[in-house]
Design an enzyme around this catalytic site. Structure first.
Site, PDB file in Angstrom:
ATOM      1  N   HIS A  12       0.872  -1.196   0.000  1.00 15.19           N
ATOM      2  CA  HIS A  12       0.000   0.000   0.000  1.00 15.19           C
ATOM      3  C   HIS A  12       0.896   1.230   0.000  1.00 15.19           C
ATOM      4  O   HIS A  12       1.498   1.573   1.018  1.00 15.19           O
ATOM      5  CB  HIS A  12      -0.908  -0.003   1.233  1.00 15.19           C
ATOM      6  CG  HIS A  12      -1.879   1.135   1.268  1.00 15.19           C
ATOM      7  ND1 HIS A  12      -3.224   0.956   1.536  1.00 15.19           N
ATOM      8  CD2 HIS A  12      -1.721   2.473   1.101  1.00 15.19           C
ATOM      9  CE1 HIS A  12      -3.835   2.130   1.514  1.00 15.19           C
ATOM     10  NE2 HIS A  12      -2.945   3.066   1.264  1.00 15.19           N
ATOM     11  N   HIS A  14       1.601   5.367  -1.666  1.00 16.03           N
ATOM     12  CA  HIS A  14       1.234   6.565  -2.443  1.00 16.03           C
ATOM     13  C   HIS A  14       2.500   7.170  -3.032  1.00 16.03           C
ATOM     14  O   HIS A  14       3.402   7.563  -2.286  1.00 16.03           O
ATOM     15  CB  HIS A  14       0.532   7.594  -1.553  1.00 16.03           C
ATOM     16  CG  HIS A  14      -0.741   7.068  -0.965  1.00 16.03           C
ATOM     17  ND1 HIS A  14      -1.960   7.180  -1.586  1.00 16.03           N
ATOM     18  CD2 HIS A  14      -0.966   6.366   0.177  1.00 16.03           C
ATOM     19  CE1 HIS A  14      -2.891   6.602  -0.849  1.00 16.03           C
ATOM     20  NE2 HIS A  14      -2.317   6.093   0.228  1.00 16.03           N
ATOM     21  N   LEU A  15       2.556   7.258  -4.349  1.00 13.66           N
ATOM     22  CA  LEU A  15       3.756   7.781  -5.015  1.00 13.66           C
ATOM     23  C   LEU A  15       3.556   9.170  -5.605  1.00 13.66           C
ATOM     24  O   LEU A  15       4.529   9.811  -6.001  1.00 13.66           O
ATOM     25  CB  LEU A  15       4.215   6.821  -6.120  1.00 13.66           C
ATOM     26  CG  LEU A  15       4.902   5.534  -5.630  1.00 13.66           C
ATOM     27  CD1 LEU A  15       5.217   4.621  -6.808  1.00 13.66           C
ATOM     28  CD2 LEU A  15       6.168   5.853  -4.848  1.00 13.66           C
ATOM     29  N   ASN A  40      -5.203   7.319  -5.930  1.00 17.40           N
ATOM     30  CA  ASN A  40      -5.907   8.558  -5.544  1.00 17.40           C
ATOM     31  C   ASN A  40      -5.134   9.799  -5.980  1.00 17.40           C
ATOM     32  O   ASN A  40      -4.744  10.638  -5.172  1.00 17.40           O
ATOM     33  CB  ASN A  40      -6.205   8.583  -4.034  1.00 17.40           C
ATOM     34  CG  ASN A  40      -4.948   8.577  -3.167  1.00 17.40           C
ATOM     35  OD1 ASN A  40      -3.924   8.015  -3.550  1.00 17.40           O
ATOM     36  ND2 ASN A  40      -5.023   9.197  -2.007  1.00 17.40           N
ATOM     37  N   LYS A  94      -9.281  -0.185  -6.050  1.00 14.16           N
ATOM     38  CA  LYS A  94      -9.320   0.427  -4.722  1.00 14.16           C
ATOM     39  C   LYS A  94     -10.601   1.205  -4.502  1.00 14.16           C
ATOM     40  O   LYS A  94     -10.928   2.118  -5.281  1.00 14.16           O
ATOM     41  CB  LYS A  94      -8.116   1.367  -4.565  1.00 14.16           C
ATOM     42  CG  LYS A  94      -8.057   2.140  -3.254  1.00 14.16           C
ATOM     43  CD  LYS A  94      -7.611   1.281  -2.090  1.00 14.16           C
ATOM     44  CE  LYS A  94      -7.723   1.994  -0.748  1.00 14.16           C
ATOM     45  NZ  LYS A  94      -6.623   2.930  -0.503  1.00 14.16           N
ATOM     46  N   HIS A 131     -10.494   1.244   1.545  1.00 12.09           N
ATOM     47  CA  HIS A 131     -10.257   2.182   2.641  1.00 12.09           C
ATOM     48  C   HIS A 131     -11.509   2.110   3.518  1.00 12.09           C
ATOM     49  O   HIS A 131     -12.516   2.759   3.230  1.00 12.09           O
ATOM     50  CB  HIS A 131     -10.039   3.609   2.118  1.00 12.09           C
ATOM     51  CG  HIS A 131      -9.698   4.577   3.215  1.00 12.09           C
ATOM     52  ND1 HIS A 131      -8.487   5.235   3.279  1.00 12.09           N
ATOM     53  CD2 HIS A 131     -10.400   4.972   4.310  1.00 12.09           C
ATOM     54  CE1 HIS A 131      -8.461   5.993   4.370  1.00 12.09           C
ATOM     55  NE2 HIS A 131      -9.619   5.859   5.010  1.00 12.09           N
ATOM     56  N   HIS A 165      -4.749  -0.761   5.599  1.00 15.72           N
ATOM     57  CA  HIS A 165      -4.252  -0.029   6.784  1.00 15.72           C
ATOM     58  C   HIS A 165      -5.161  -0.165   7.997  1.00 15.72           C
ATOM     59  O   HIS A 165      -5.706   0.814   8.494  1.00 15.72           O
ATOM     60  CB  HIS A 165      -3.954   1.441   6.474  1.00 15.72           C
ATOM     61  CG  HIS A 165      -4.986   2.172   5.646  1.00 15.72           C
ATOM     62  ND1 HIS A 165      -6.314   2.176   5.945  1.00 15.72           N
ATOM     63  CD2 HIS A 165      -4.863   2.910   4.520  1.00 15.72           C
ATOM     64  CE1 HIS A 165      -6.960   2.892   5.044  1.00 15.72           C
ATOM     65  NE2 HIS A 165      -6.106   3.340   4.161  1.00 15.72           N
ATOM     66  N   ASP A 237       1.488   2.532   3.524  1.00 19.83           N
ATOM     67  CA  ASP A 237       0.646   3.724   3.371  1.00 19.83           C
ATOM     68  C   ASP A 237       1.498   4.980   3.425  1.00 19.83           C
ATOM     69  O   ASP A 237       1.043   6.035   3.885  1.00 19.83           O
ATOM     70  CB  ASP A 237      -0.490   3.761   4.400  1.00 19.83           C
ATOM     71  CG  ASP A 237      -1.573   4.768   4.034  1.00 19.83           C
ATOM     72  OD1 ASP A 237      -1.613   5.202   2.860  1.00 19.83           O
ATOM     73  OD2 ASP A 237      -2.362   5.131   4.921  1.00 19.83           O
ATOM     74  N   ALA A 253      -3.615  14.781   5.694  1.00 18.25           N
ATOM     75  CA  ALA A 253      -3.425  13.469   6.322  1.00 18.25           C
ATOM     76  C   ALA A 253      -2.435  12.642   5.517  1.00 18.25           C
ATOM     77  O   ALA A 253      -2.585  12.499   4.304  1.00 18.25           O
ATOM     78  CB  ALA A 253      -4.770  12.744   6.415  1.00 18.25           C
TER      79      ALA A 253
HETATM   80  C1  NCD Z   1      -3.387   9.058   2.112  1.00 20.62           C
HETATM   81  C2  NCD Z   1      -2.914  10.106   1.103  1.00 20.62           C
HETATM   82  O1  NCD Z   1      -2.367  11.134   1.524  1.00 20.62           O
HETATM   83  O2  NCD Z   1      -3.068   9.873  -0.106  1.00 20.62           O
HETATM   84  N1  NCD Z   1      -3.464   9.679   3.408  1.00 20.62           N
HETATM   85  C3  NCD Z   1      -3.425   9.049   4.608  1.00 20.62           C
HETATM   86  O3  NCD Z   1      -3.607   9.711   5.619  1.00 20.62           O
HETATM   87  N2  NCD Z   1      -3.199   7.755   4.721  1.00 20.62           N
HETATM   88  C4  NCD Z   1      -4.676   8.466   1.678  1.00 20.62           C
HETATM   89  C5  NCD Z   1      -5.102   7.253   2.495  1.00 20.62           C
HETATM   90  O4  NCD Z   1      -4.550   6.173   2.339  1.00 20.62           O
HETATM   91  O5  NCD Z   1      -6.010   7.385   3.305  1.00 20.62           O
HETATM   92 ZN    ZN Z   2      -3.240   5.027   1.615  1.00 24.39          ZN
END
Ligand code: NCD
Ligand code: ZN
Length: 333
Positions: A12, A14-15, A40, A94, A131, A165, A237, A253
């Protein structure tokens, strides 16, 4: 003392895109053989064209590291033809409930109306990544979503449903009740509770969704990870935001942990006498859940002090400035 991890996987991640992608992706690509890349973006990844362009941008950002991005599609009410055409290009789809986290405005607003799409995923053998948070009180959001997981686990018994997560003891307990449920857990949710984020001076770099919970929740997550629960997988994450979006009113976040994951996991598992379970947690379990073949990449960690940098570009990492007992000393692929 040393440990060699074969084909470490981040299930999991985010790039992002553009300059942020180029800043953060090499750190994941250095330590991991592959990662499940979240869709996302703005706008989200919802078409073959967008998915292909994103995969190519990731490839350019991680060169020369050997790293496989395992792509995901942002869930919308897709047709069978669309999903069939995309199936070979993705590891899963997702689902974000509308508005629950960063860049989820285009998510699902009616969790019942989405079920025909879930039936298609089940028929096509495409895993569903979720999620799982409601729109309720922030500390109760995951607990309030557990009945949805349970409903889908029952209605779609051939669908692999990954609870992303997880942060609560209740989610760990649910994992044991349905063989078609799997889960990821982050490094930070194994290490922190709500107190670390908001119990003293507010630490925005620990603010993420789902929010870190109670000590007993962390204990249940840690126990399952250290025991290498076969359907619990490591998913960082890691979710970078520029410092001005974190150290701000209206803090975004997300915790950026990619560069520190393996050293801190080694420290955590060694501390609990469970270093022999780390391979399962960071690779073997995910291979079994998703039917993946391990990749030819080995990462060696050694017990030696390593100070985490204060910044990676404009991003403050998890554990910034602190010293970890373990460091990555070799990577071969
Ligand atoms: C993630 C993000 O910033 O893309 N943020 C997070 O707090 N984990 C999105 C997500 O996985 O909820
Ligand atoms: Zn995430």
């Amino acid at each position: 003392m040393e440990i060699r991890l074969h084909s470490p996987l981040d299930m999991h991640l985010h790039l992002r895109e553009g300059a942020m992608l180029r800043t953060v992706a090499p750190w994941s690509a250095r330590d991991f053989a592959a990662a499940v890349v979240m869709p996302n973006l703005v706008p989200p990844v919802t078409s073959l064209e967008r998915l292909t362009a994103y995969r190519e941008a990731i490839g350019a950002a991680v060169a020369p590291h050997h790293f496989t991005p395992l792509m995901t599609l942002f869930l919308q009410p897709y047709s069978e033809a669309t999903l069939s055409a995309l199936r070979s290009q993705i590891i899963g789809v997702k689902l974000y409930p509308e508005g629950v986290t960063t860049n989820s405005a285009g998510g699902v607003s009616d969790l019942t109306a989405v079920e025909p799409t879930l039936a298609l995923l089940e028929d096509l053998g495409i895993p569903l990544l979720v999620h799982g948070e409601s729109h309720g009180f922030v500390l109760d959001r995951e607990a309030e979503f557990l009945p949805i997981y349970e409903r889908w686990a029952q209605r779609f018994p051939r669908l692999t449903i990954v609870m992303e997560h997880i942060t609560t003891a209740g989610a760990v307990a649910l994992l044991d009740r349905y063989p078609n449920l799997a889960a990821t857990v982050t490094l930070h949710h194994l290490m922190i509770t709500l107190d670390d984020m908001a119990g003293g001076l507010l630490n925005p770099h620990l603010f993420c969704k789902p929010i870190a919970k109670r000590p007993e929740d962390r204990a249940a997550l840690l126990q399952a990870a250290l025991a290498a629960h076969p359907r619990l997988m490591f998913g960082s994450d890691s979710a970078p935001h520029p410092i001005e979006r974190k150290e701000a009113a209206g803090c975004a976040a997300g915790v950026f942990s990619a560069p520190v994951c393996l050293p801190l996991l080694a420290e955590l598992f060694a501390h609990h006498g469970a270093l022999d379970r780390l391979q399962a947690f960071v690779s073997d379990n995910a291979c079994a859940v998703y039917g993946l073949t391990p990749l030819p990449k080995t990462v060696t960690l050694r017990r030696m002090p390593w100070q985490v940098p204060d910044r990676y570009g404009e991003v403050v990492p998890f554990y910034a400035g602190k010293t970890v007992d373990w460091a990555v000393v070799a990577r071969d692929s």
